[in-house]
Design a protein around this motif. Structure first.
Motif, PDB file in Angstrom:
ATOM      1  N   ASP A 197      -1.974  24.525  -8.453  1.00  0.00           N
ATOM      2  CA  ASP A 197      -2.212  23.500  -9.488  1.00  0.00           C
ATOM      3  C   ASP A 197      -3.078  24.127 -10.576  1.00  0.00           C
ATOM      4  N   ILE A 198      -2.584  24.132 -11.806  1.00  0.00           N
ATOM      5  CA  ILE A 198      -3.277  24.834 -12.891  1.00  0.00           C
ATOM      6  C   ILE A 198      -4.605  24.171 -13.272  1.00  0.00           C
ATOM      7  N   GLU A 199      -4.711  22.853 -13.115  1.00  0.00           N
ATOM      8  CA  GLU A 199      -5.919  22.167 -13.599  1.00  0.00           C
ATOM      9  C   GLU A 199      -7.210  22.646 -12.910  1.00  0.00           C
ATOM     10  N   PRO A 200      -7.278  22.660 -11.551  1.00  0.00           N
ATOM     11  CA  PRO A 200      -8.502  23.168 -10.935  1.00  0.00           C
ATOM     12  C   PRO A 200      -8.770  24.642 -11.241  1.00  0.00           C
ATOM     13  N   VAL A 201      -7.704  25.413 -11.468  1.00  0.00           N
ATOM     14  CA  VAL A 201      -7.891  26.837 -11.812  1.00  0.00           C
ATOM     15  C   VAL A 201      -8.542  26.951 -13.188  1.00  0.00           C
ATOM     16  N   LEU A 202      -8.003  26.217 -14.186  1.00  0.00           N
ATOM     17  CA  LEU A 202      -8.581  26.268 -15.534  1.00  0.00           C
ATOM     18  C   LEU A 202      -9.998  25.699 -15.555  1.00  0.00           C
ATOM     19  N   LYS A 203     -10.241  24.700 -14.711  1.00  0.00           N
ATOM     20  CA  LYS A 203     -11.598  24.135 -14.597  1.00  0.00           C
ATOM     21  C   LYS A 203     -12.564  25.223 -14.142  1.00  0.00           C
ATOM     22  N   GLN A 204     -12.136  26.006 -13.142  1.00  0.00           N
ATOM     23  CA  GLN A 204     -12.977  27.073 -12.602  1.00  0.00           C
ATOM     24  C   GLN A 204     -13.142  28.210 -13.609  1.00  0.00           C
ATOM     25  N   VAL A 205     -12.084  28.488 -14.367  1.00  0.00           N
ATOM     26  CA  VAL A 205     -12.165  29.512 -15.427  1.00  0.00           C
ATOM     27  C   VAL A 205     -13.199  29.088 -16.465  1.00  0.00           C
ATOM     28  N   ALA A 206     -13.118  27.816 -16.887  1.00  0.00           N
ATOM     29  CA  ALA A 206     -14.049  27.292 -17.895  1.00  0.00           C
ATOM     30  C   ALA A 206     -15.489  27.325 -17.384  1.00  0.00           C
ATOM     31  N   LEU A 207     -15.691  26.963 -16.123  1.00  0.00           N
ATOM     32  CA  LEU A 207     -17.042  26.977 -15.535  1.00  0.00           C
ATOM     33  C   LEU A 207     -17.580  28.399 -15.429  1.00  0.00           C
ATOM     34  N   THR A 208     -16.717  29.317 -14.969  1.00  0.00           N
ATOM     35  CA  THR A 208     -17.143  30.715 -14.776  1.00  0.00           C
ATOM     36  C   THR A 208     -17.504  31.375 -16.101  1.00  0.00           C
ATOM     37  N   LEU A 209     -16.705  31.099 -17.140  1.00  0.00           N
ATOM     38  CA  LEU A 209     -16.905  31.781 -18.427  1.00  0.00           C
ATOM     39  C   LEU A 209     -17.722  30.954 -19.417  1.00  0.00           C
ATOM     40  N   GLY A 210     -18.135  29.758 -18.982  1.00  0.00           N
ATOM     41  CA  GLY A 210     -18.955  28.909 -19.863  1.00  0.00           C
ATOM     42  C   GLY A 210     -18.202  28.390 -21.067  1.00  0.00           C
ATOM     43  N   ARG A 211     -16.921  28.083 -20.896  1.00  0.00           N
ATOM     44  CA  ARG A 211     -16.117  27.555 -22.017  1.00  0.00           C
ATOM     45  C   ARG A 211     -16.263  26.028 -22.064  1.00  0.00           C
ATOM     46  N   THR A 212     -17.181  25.554 -22.904  1.00  0.00           N
ATOM     47  CA  THR A 212     -17.419  24.108 -23.039  1.00  0.00           C
ATOM     48  C   THR A 212     -17.328  23.710 -24.501  1.00  0.00           C
ATOM     49  N   GLN A 213     -17.195  22.391 -24.720  1.00  0.00           N
ATOM     50  CA  GLN A 213     -17.200  21.884 -26.095  1.00  0.00           C
ATOM     51  C   GLN A 213     -17.918  20.544 -26.133  1.00  0.00           C
ATOM     52  N   LYS A 214     -18.592  20.282 -27.257  1.00  0.00           N
ATOM     53  CA  LYS A 214     -19.293  18.998 -27.428  1.00  0.00           C
ATOM     54  C   LYS A 214     -18.331  17.982 -28.045  1.00  0.00           C
ATOM     55  N   VAL A 215     -18.252  16.827 -27.405  1.00  0.00           N
ATOM     56  CA  VAL A 215     -17.332  15.779 -27.860  1.00  0.00           C
ATOM     57  C   VAL A 215     -18.126  14.508 -28.112  1.00  0.00           C
ATOM     58  N   THR A 221     -23.802   1.542 -27.550  1.00  0.00           N
ATOM     59  CA  THR A 221     -25.074   1.777 -28.272  1.00  0.00           C
ATOM     60  C   THR A 221     -24.933   2.831 -29.368  1.00  0.00           C
ATOM     61  N   GLY A 222     -23.693   3.219 -29.671  1.00  0.00           N
ATOM     62  CA  GLY A 222     -23.476   4.226 -30.731  1.00  0.00           C
ATOM     63  C   GLY A 222     -22.823   5.481 -30.188  1.00  0.00           C
ATOM     64  N   ASN A 223     -22.784   6.505 -31.049  1.00  0.00           N
ATOM     65  CA  ASN A 223     -22.150   7.773 -30.661  1.00  0.00           C
ATOM     66  C   ASN A 223     -23.046   8.569 -29.714  1.00  0.00           C
ATOM     67  N   VAL A 224     -22.418   9.153 -28.686  1.00  0.00           N
ATOM     68  CA  VAL A 224     -23.149  10.019 -27.753  1.00  0.00           C
ATOM     69  C   VAL A 224     -22.404  11.339 -27.656  1.00  0.00           C
ATOM     70  N   ASN A 225     -23.141  12.465 -27.790  1.00  0.00           N
ATOM     71  CA  ASN A 225     -22.530  13.787 -27.636  1.00  0.00           C
ATOM     72  C   ASN A 225     -22.440  14.138 -26.159  1.00  0.00           C
ATOM     73  N   VAL A 226     -21.230  14.406 -25.695  1.00  0.00           N
ATOM     74  CA  VAL A 226     -21.018  14.767 -24.291  1.00  0.00           C
ATOM     75  C   VAL A 226     -20.444  16.177 -24.225  1.00  0.00           C
ATOM     76  N   THR A 227     -20.986  17.009 -23.355  1.00  0.00           N
ATOM     77  CA  THR A 227     -20.446  18.366 -23.162  1.00  0.00           C
ATOM     78  C   THR A 227     -19.318  18.310 -22.136  1.00  0.00           C
ATOM     79  N   MET A 228     -18.154  18.772 -22.564  1.00  0.00           N
ATOM     80  CA  MET A 228     -16.985  18.769 -21.670  1.00  0.00           C
ATOM     81  C   MET A 228     -16.427  20.182 -21.542  1.00  0.00           C
ATOM     82  N   LEU A 229     -15.660  20.413 -20.488  1.00  0.00           N
ATOM     83  CA  LEU A 229     -15.027  21.715 -20.310  1.00  0.00           C
ATOM     84  C   LEU A 229     -13.885  21.873 -21.311  1.00  0.00           C
ATOM     85  N   ASN A 230     -13.779  23.076 -21.875  1.00  0.00           N
ATOM     86  CA  ASN A 230     -12.763  23.349 -22.888  1.00  0.00           C
ATOM     87  C   ASN A 230     -11.536  23.985 -22.211  1.00  0.00           C
ATOM     88  N   TYR A 231     -10.585  23.129 -21.829  1.00  0.00           N
ATOM     89  CA  TYR A 231      -9.401  23.617 -21.102  1.00  0.00           C
ATOM     90  C   TYR A 231      -8.510  24.541 -21.942  1.00  0.00           C
TER      91      TYR A 231
END
Length: 253
Positions: A197-215, A221-231
């Protein structure tokens, strides 16, 4: 198609990037090519000039043995370099120059298709015999009838990634690695076991290499910046590691 177009002109098939291919498959590949009428085959690795020095003597021998080229007044040869995109045609020319002329780059190279956009002037690659090479842009048939062949070409970088989709290519790459039992990706990205399954693999790739993005997420209560994995970035890294040979030496066919 090229054999038909070239007719009786001498030609050599250079299979480059042998450092990325499965070395155990070479004898079978040679045998298959021989059955298809391709007897002059050289495996090369332009990163380390592996086997490249065999090409000029082989070409010189084929030319001298060819009745069409037995003209006493003509002692210089022009050689056309033809192939699919991103197989290292320009790198091969630079490698030949380094070996035979002790000179540096004559032509631009890059790890994506379409760096060579025009047929350059002739580039001298050898003095004895006097040989010039002509670099050409990569060639592909206008239509690829076989979807899987298209995916393999895309994985090798012969087709631009965004035309196929990095997520689809990453999924096919995972399927291919599992099919050939190349499980080095599990160690590289800290997976407990091989996974189809590609999804858990890409999740692990993103975690290992620190590939994240702020969304930005809209809440009560307004806009909140959340850090998510950048698939998408993880998929690109997965493909890049494969092309660099970090996930094992794989022959796709």
């Amino acid at each position: 198609m090229l054999q038909e177009a070239l007719g009786i002109r001498p030609h050599v098939l250079v299979l480059n990037k042998m450092d990325l291919a499965d070395p155990h498959r070479q004898p079978a590949i040679l045998e298959q090519l021989k059955q298809q009428g391709c007897s002059h085959v050289v495996f090369t690795d332009c990163q380390h000039d592996g086997n490249v020095k065999k090409i000029i003597p082989l070409v010189a021998k084929l030319v001298s043995n060819s009745p069409r080229y037995h003209r006493a007044e003509n002692t210089e040869y022009s050689i056309l370099v033809i192939g699919v995109p991103n197989v290292g045609k320009s790198s091969l020319i630079n490698s030949l120059r380094r070996l035979h002329l002790k000179k540096g780059k004559a032509t631009a190279v890059g790890g994506e298709p379409g760096i060579t956009k025009a047929v350059l002037t002739r580039i001298q690659v050898s003095e004895k015999p006097l040989m010039y090479l002509v670099d050409t842009p990569g060639l592909l048939p206008p239509r690829l009838g076989d979807v899987e062949m298209g995916m393999k070409l895309a994985l090798c970088g012969a087709i631009r990634d965004h035309l196929v989709g990095e997520d689809i290519m990453a999924d096919y790459l995972l399927y291919t690695l599992n099919k050939w039992q190349q499980f080095r990706y599990t160690q590289r990205y800290g997976l407990a076991a091989p996974c189809d399954d590609i999804e858990p693999v890409l999740k692990q790739v993103a975690l290992t290499l620190g590939r994240t993005q702020k969304v930005k997420v809209l809440t009560g209560t307004g806009n909140v910046n959340v850090t998510m994995l950048n698939y998408p970035a993880a998929a690109c890294e997965f493909l890049r590691h494969f092309r660099a040979g970090r996930l094992g030496r794989v022959t796709l066919d």
